[in-house]
Design an enzyme around this catalytic site. Structure first.
Site, PDB file in Angstrom:
ATOM      1  N   ARG A  17      -1.972  -4.763   2.209  1.00 18.67           N
ATOM      2  CA  ARG A  17      -1.246  -4.051   3.469  1.00 18.67           C
ATOM      3  C   ARG A  17       0.290  -4.978   4.071  1.00 18.67           C
ATOM      4  O   ARG A  17       0.434  -3.639   4.210  1.00 18.67           O
ATOM      5  CB  ARG A  17      -2.551  -4.696   4.823  1.00 18.67           C
ATOM      6  N   ASP A  57      -7.665  -6.951  11.398  1.00 14.66           N
ATOM      7  CA  ASP A  57      -9.616  -7.152  10.876  1.00 14.66           C
ATOM      8  C   ASP A  57     -10.161  -8.076  11.028  1.00 14.66           C
ATOM      9  O   ASP A  57     -11.291  -7.575  10.836  1.00 14.66           O
ATOM     10  CB  ASP A  57      -9.426  -5.781   9.930  1.00 14.66           C
ATOM     11  N   HIS A  59      -6.035  -3.234   1.299  1.00 18.82           N
ATOM     12  CA  HIS A  59      -6.569  -4.282   2.107  1.00 18.82           C
ATOM     13  C   HIS A  59      -7.018  -5.299   1.331  1.00 18.82           C
ATOM     14  O   HIS A  59      -8.171  -6.015   2.804  1.00 18.82           O
ATOM     15  CB  HIS A  59      -7.185  -3.265   3.433  1.00 18.82           C
ATOM     16  N   PHE A  67     -15.277  -3.170   0.470  1.00 21.62           N
ATOM     17  CA  PHE A  67     -16.298  -1.771  -0.221  1.00 21.62           C
ATOM     18  C   PHE A  67     -16.352  -0.910  -1.202  1.00 21.62           C
ATOM     19  O   PHE A  67     -17.210  -1.101  -1.094  1.00 21.62           O
ATOM     20  CB  PHE A  67     -15.856  -0.796   1.587  1.00 21.62           C
ATOM     21  N   GLU A  99     -19.109   4.838  -0.455  1.00 19.23           N
ATOM     22  CA  GLU A  99     -18.667   4.032  -1.398  1.00 19.23           C
ATOM     23  C   GLU A  99     -19.512   4.091  -2.316  1.00 19.23           C
ATOM     24  O   GLU A  99     -18.394   4.116  -4.104  1.00 19.23           O
ATOM     25  CB  GLU A  99     -17.821   2.533  -1.682  1.00 19.23           C
ATOM     26  N   ARG A 105       0.834  -1.415  -0.065  1.00 18.67           N
ATOM     27  CA  ARG A 105      -0.071  -0.055   0.084  1.00 18.67           C
ATOM     28  C   ARG A 105       0.877   1.323   0.333  1.00 18.67           C
ATOM     29  O   ARG A 105       0.659   2.311  -0.352  1.00 18.67           O
ATOM     30  CB  ARG A 105      -1.204   0.050   1.393  1.00 18.67           C
TER      31      ARG A 105
END
Lengths: 318, 276
Positions: free
Chosen positions: A165, A115, A107, A81, A56, A8
């Site tokens: 990530r 997460d 991610h 998302f 989004e 990232r």
């Protein structure tokens, strides 16, 4: 050899470089700019960075409107998302219209880690693969990430760039070719070919080392492009080695494994197996622990290769 | 005065012709969203024949004003208006919905000359318009973007995401219009999913709300004029309309949301329009 870096971060830095070259490049995020690292672009080019808040659907369609107006938007949020929640917006306002929008969604995969399963997109490639005209790039290291971002600009139309990530080492070199649609042969081999993508490429290389010590010659191919899929390369390697195994940090349904299966199904007597997430969700944990739990480590890959090549092979162990 | 007597007459004449063409398209196409097409005729006429700075000779002219028909199912109104404005030969309208035709139930901007956005999936248009407005600002261009939505469409959560962003970015170069004909497919909006207090919702989101009779050219023009001159707050035009307007037996009746038309029905509908 480049320095180890999160993909990232490599993505965010590449956006800044792209921005220097092209003032039509704009970046949109959905309140995750410090996670997706688009904050680097925002800092350098505040007049062409747009934070759309946690919304989004609007993020995707606003970017489409910008593309219709002559800009080249890069969109970032978490893969789940973007590709998941706003799927229909991507389908109708970007893919259906062939809008020049780049989706750098972060991610992705299990490696999101702590997460947990609700945030780990293990189905994003599958969702994007069924969209006509969508190019899917899955860089394996920071060097390839920069090349992917630049390559996406040369592709007229939508491009999905899968961003992970964790911090990872560089396994490619600056002067290695990066041609969208053409996998790179990372290791030659004659007994089996491992098709890997993203973070799994380094695991596959390590697996090839383990196999080599046991007398098995494994080729490793880096499929940095899932779509358009290089069926010809897949077929050639299937014919050459007689055994193919795919490895991805994604569901075994709809990703690299499926693309390879579709390409090589016509070959008889082929030994074929897919390593990935076995039609289940992820869970919380450190990426290394998760890779172990879900059977995605070099050791697992080497073991599955050995089993695939064993005489009385069957998938009953699953 | 936003609209002189002569101009009003001119616009009314165009609107009447457009209604007749919508009935023809309903017949040629084998079926169309006739009710929601008839309700936006005055809005489209005022936009394309008085306000939008567009050029049929240069449909992709980068400084043109943009129009996004978010209620894309009303292509049976948009495509005839684009034709009348000179973007599409009138003869081609006869292919509407046919295999190989550029014109389908929902407009495709890659196929329809003069159409700025492919729409039909509800809740996309206002976000697209917001993106166009942001692009205009970044590119330092003066063009306006107008988005026309259906009222039922406003059930979509994405509409409110878009509304929030237009207010947040103070996009006074975007004009939002809702065709408030009070009917959605399954019945009256207030019975299916209540929108009221509708004007208050838009006001609280940060818009300058102008409520009008969407069939009265003086009111339509006056509201659009305010939209074009907005500097403080983005303008939202709440256009109260009648679904099926102009065809007496279609007015305010949900069964005419989508319909086909044979020659007898066409004749009856046209007779009603000519008596308007």
């Amino acid at each position: 050899m480049g320095e180890p870096k999160s993909l990232r971060v490599a993505y965010g830095e590449a956006l800044v470089k792209v921005g220097e070259h092209n003032d039509k490049v704009v970046v949109l995020d959905a309140d995750l700019s410090h996670a997706t690292m688009t904050c680097l672009f925002a800092e350098k080019y505040p007049e062409r960075f747009f934070n759309m808040g946690i919304a989004e659907q609007n993020l995707i369609c606003a970017a489409a409107g910008m593309a219709y107006s002559g800009l080249t938007p890069f969109i970032s949020t978490f893969a789940l998302f973007g590709a998941g929640r706003a799927y229909e917006q991507i389908r109708n306002s970007i893919s259906y219209t062939n809008a020049d929008v780049k989706l750098g969604l972060s991610h992705s995969g299990l490696s999101v880690g702590e997460d947990g399963g609700s945030h780990q997109a293990v189905e994003d490639i599958a969702l994007m693969r069924v969209l006509p005209g969508m190019t899917i790039l899955v860089p394996c290291d920071p060097i390839e990430m920069e090349k992917a971002v630049f390559a996406s600009l040369d592709i007229k139309g939508p491009v999905y760039i899968r961003v992970a990530r964790p911090v990872c080492s560089c396994i490619t070199k600056d002067n290695d070719p990066f041609i969208p649609g053409k996998p790179n042969v990372m290791r030659e081999g004659t007994d089996i070919a491992i098709f890997a993508t993203g973070l799994m490429v380094s695991e596959a290389l390590e697996a090839a080392d383990i196999l080599k010590a046991n007398g098995i010659s494994a080729a490793v191919l880096n499929f940095h492009t899932i779509k358009p899929f290089d069926s010809e390369a897949a077929l050639n390697w299937a014919k050459k080695t007689g055994a193919i195994i795919t490895v991805e940090e994604h569901s075994i349904i709809g990703g690299l494994g499926s693309a390879a299966a579709e390409a090589i199904a016509e070959i008889s007597n082929l030994r074929f197996d897919r390593i990935g997430i076995q039609d289940r969700f992820g869970q919380s944990g450190k990426p290394a622990d998760l890779f172990q739990r879900y059977g995605l480590t070099a050791k697992d890959i080497a073991q599955r290769c050995t089993m695939l090549l064993s005489k009385g092979y069957s998938q009953s162990w699953l | 005065m936003a609209c002189t007597v002569e101009e009003k007459q001119r616009l009314q004449d165009i609107a009447r012709e457009l209604r007749l063409t919508i009935i023809d398209v309903t017949a040629w196409s084998g079926g169309a969203h006739v009710g929601g097409s008839l309700s936006i005729v005055e809005l489209l006429t005022a936009l394309y024949f008085k306000y939008l700075n567009v050029d049929p000779e240069r449909p992709q002219w980068e400084d043109r004003d943009r129009f996004v028909l978010s209620k894309g199912h009303a292509a049976a109104a948009l495509i005839p208006v684009l034709s009348k404005r000179g973007f599409i030969p009138e003869e081609e309208l006869k292919t509407f919905n046919h295999f190989g035709s550029p014109f389908a139930m929902h407009p495709d901007s890659n196929k329809v000359t003069g159409c700025d956005a492919s729409t039909g999936s509800l809740g996309h248009g206002l976000s697209i318009a917001a993106g166009m407005g942001l692009a205009a600002r970044y590119l330092k261009k003066d063009y306006k973007t107008v988005c026309l939505m259906g009222d039922g469409e406003c059930c979509e959560g994405s509409v409110w995401e878009a509304a929030m962003s237009i207010a947040n970015f103070k996009l006074t170069n975007v004009i939002t219009i809702v065709d408030r004909n009070r009917l959605m497919i399954d019945g009256f909006t207030e019975d299916v999913m209540a929108l009221e207090p509708f004007a208050e919702k838009w006001h609280s989101f940060g818009f300058d709300v102008i409520e009008i009779d969407g069939h009265d050219f003086e009111q339509v023009c006056s509201a659009l004029e305010k939209g074009w001159n907005a500097t403080e707050k983005p303008v939202f035009i709440l256009a109260n309309t009648i679904k099926g307007k102009g065809v007496d037996f279609m007015e305010n009746n949900v069964v005419w949301h989508y319909a086909s038309a044979d020659s007898a029905l066409c004749e009856k509908a046209k007779a009603s329009i000519l008596n308007l």
